[in-house]
Design an enzyme around this catalytic site. Structure first.
Site, PDB file in Angstrom:
ATOM      1  N   TYR A  57       9.102  23.021  63.387  1.00  0.00           N
ATOM      2  CA  TYR A  57       8.128  21.923  63.301  1.00  0.00           C
ATOM      3  C   TYR A  57       7.797  21.605  61.847  1.00  0.00           C
ATOM      4  CZ  TYR A  57       7.244  23.058  68.252  1.00  0.00           C
ATOM      5  OH  TYR A  57       7.360  23.313  69.596  1.00  0.00           O
ATOM      6  N   HIS A 118      13.412  30.475  69.873  1.00  0.00           N
ATOM      7  CA  HIS A 118      13.135  29.099  70.287  1.00  0.00           C
ATOM      8  C   HIS A 118      14.150  28.536  71.280  1.00  0.00           C
ATOM      9  CE1 HIS A 118      10.967  25.251  68.695  1.00  0.00           C
ATOM     10  NE2 HIS A 118      11.159  25.199  69.989  1.00  0.00           N
TER      11      HIS A 118
END
Length: 268
Positions: A57, A118
């Site tokens: 992010y 992730h």
């Protein structure tokens, strides 16, 4: 706030906030970083304590700064972040250690509550090496829980071949457009808590039914949808840049959906 006890005994808030577009121009995932996250300030003021972040992010440092400046005691926060499967983060154990150390630095803390892989790592050797580093930091107390994200049953089976510590959670897409029922059943059997990303996604006809159900509880269809997930033990990570919607997404603990209404939702 209600909590779910993970398979290692750690309690995790059943509602958290996503951060993947926070602190970015035009609230765009790929937007340039700004120097402020008013959305996160707002969420903390409203009572959110579970903060879902990730290295990719690009805003860990900014999120960490806002958390530190908020004066919310560290023990009240539940910080989740994620290591991506990019080569620079998993090419060696040293690379994975560097990634975790950098996340600890970004969040200005000596421990992270939950660290996830992730995305599935297809190379079994790299997967094993990465998980062993996760276990190393878990055993050292620098990670309070470890888990995975976007893993299917086949990926979980691969991990099971060598993992000494079972994943505490699997963060996956769970919503009415992608109910993921089979995988949820697998996680229940394995004792792995599901965490839903994108929990608000619906089709127009589904939204109409949810809105109708909500009338009897004086709640919105979105609140009904989130309540449905948490009543069945799914942790939800909604995200909003709007303070009113943030408050609404947290206002879920003064009503209980009936068995009949749950059946209606599941039929959608």
């Amino acid at each position: 706030m209600e909590y779910i006890t993970l398979n290692n005994g750690l309690k995790m808030p059943i509602v958290g906030t996503g951060t993947n577009t926070y602190g970015k121009e035009n609230n765009d995932y790929n937007g340039e970083l700004t120097n402020e996250i008013p959305e996160l300030v707002s969420a903390l003021e409203l009572g959110y304590r579970s903060i879902d972040a990730a290295i990719i992010y690009r805003n860990e440092e900014l999120v960490g700064r806002v958390l530190a400046e908020s004066k919310v005691p560290r023990e009240e926060l539940f910080i989740t972040t994620k290591v991506p499967g990019n080569e620079e983060y998993i090419s060696s154990k040293e690379a994975t250690r560097a990634a975790i150390d950098n996340s600890l630095k970004n969040f200005q803390t000596d421990y992270i509550d939950l660290l996830l892989i992730h995305f599935p790592i297809e190379d079994k050797v790299l997967l094993k090496n990465t998980w062993e580093v996760f276990e190393e930091y878990y055993e050292a107390g620098k990670l309070k829980a470890i888990g995975v994200s976007n893993f299917g049953k086949n990926h979980l089976d691969e991990l099971k071949e060598f993992a000494k510590v079972k994943p505490a959670v699997n963060q996956i897409q769970v919503n009415l457009k992608e109910p993921n029922k089979d995988l949820l059943a697998v996680l229940k059997d394995e004792g792995i808590t599901p965490v839903a990303w994108g929990p608000m996604k619906t089709e127009p006809h589904q939204k109409e039914v949810l809105d109708e159900i909500g009338k009897s509880y004086k709640k919105s269809g979105a609140q009904v949808l989130l309540k449905y997930q948490i009543q069945r033990g799914v942790i939800v990570i909604p995200k909003s840049h709007n303070r009113e919607n943030q408050a609404s997404n947290l206002d879920l603990f003064d009503f209980v959906l009936s068995a009949e209404d749950i059946e209606k939702i599941e039929s959608l």
